[in-house]
Design an enzyme around this catalytic site. Sequence first.
Site: not given
Length: 347
Positions: A83, A96, A103, A107, A110, A324
């Site tokens: 995305e 962005c 990933c 974290c 996230c 975010c």
Amino acid sequence: MPEEWKPILTDHGLRPFRADQILQSLYRDFIADWDAATTLPKDFRETLKREFPLTPYETLDVSKSADGTQKLLIGFDDGNSVETVLIPATGRFTQCISTQVGCAMGCAFCASGAHGVVRSLTADEIVAEYMAGRAHGEITNIVVMGMGEPFANYDETLRALRLINAGRGPNLGARHITLSTCGVVPGIRRLATEGIQFELSVSLHAPNDELRTRLMPVNAKWPIDELLSACADYTAATKRIITFEYTVIRGVNDSRACAEELARQVRRVPMAKVNLIPLSPVEHRPDLGTPDEATMLLFLDVLMKNHVQTMLRRSRGKDANAACGQLRLRHARSASANSSNRSSRTV
Ligand code: SAH
């Protein structure tokens, strides 16, 4: 890169000025097929098709949020997708971008890391994301804050950003491009040697190792002391500022004591700034909540009183799941919804 085309052209008996025509076709005319590069000789177009096939990509979905933020789902030919988010603001149109599918950093807060990493993107795929974004307007700024850890895909990310920055290519100014890392120290040290003026953000999110390791497993490998020394060396070597991102999570890292400790830590880095961002809730961690406005303001106040230059940020794009840290879960769901589209793709 522009200069890489010149020897290729010479090898095919063509003059070097053709490099400009190639770049014009790729980055100004948005060609999707070499056949459309009509300024080039026809037999050379055939060679390009054979030897330098364009990276196929497709914008599979566009979702628009009430605040004008748009999220694009970009599919690649192995069926993976990422995305990218377009964020309009007065005088700016920021994109962005993602550097990996998923990933590996894990974290806690996230969504991109909730299912690990599938693969890194190639430089061409990252540039393709940018090209897909440009189809919606002139991009003035890029933030590498989408899915993935850019310094876990260092070479391809830097190559892509250099391509986007290249004078004969899209020519987006280096100072308009921000890389954000969760704290991969070797990446920060390497970036300091690149001699290019990209902006650097470091996601800190906690002022001490105990809390930071709980929120960000990467901290076990590169703890705060090591991270901040790399940051201080970076600012000394490059004379460029570093922005520390601090996502404020209710009852976790939002106390006055945390703010005071954070101020002490970031003051070790000359020319440091702090961006405070309220957590965007993520589905996989319902226990992590957004702080109220008063907490954000108190936190901001403590930092300011401690002489830390601080900005309060708003998360944009919430209703399109484009805020975010929200990029992965929704993507995982839409990936299955889109699988039928993908089989009928033509590029
Ligand atoms: N891997 C890089 C870039 C991607 S994340 C990095 O960690 O910096 C971009 C920013 O969004 C980071 O600061 C990240 O910590 C933050 N972020 C992730 N999830 C978030 C959430 N749920 N709410 C607010 N910010 C979040």
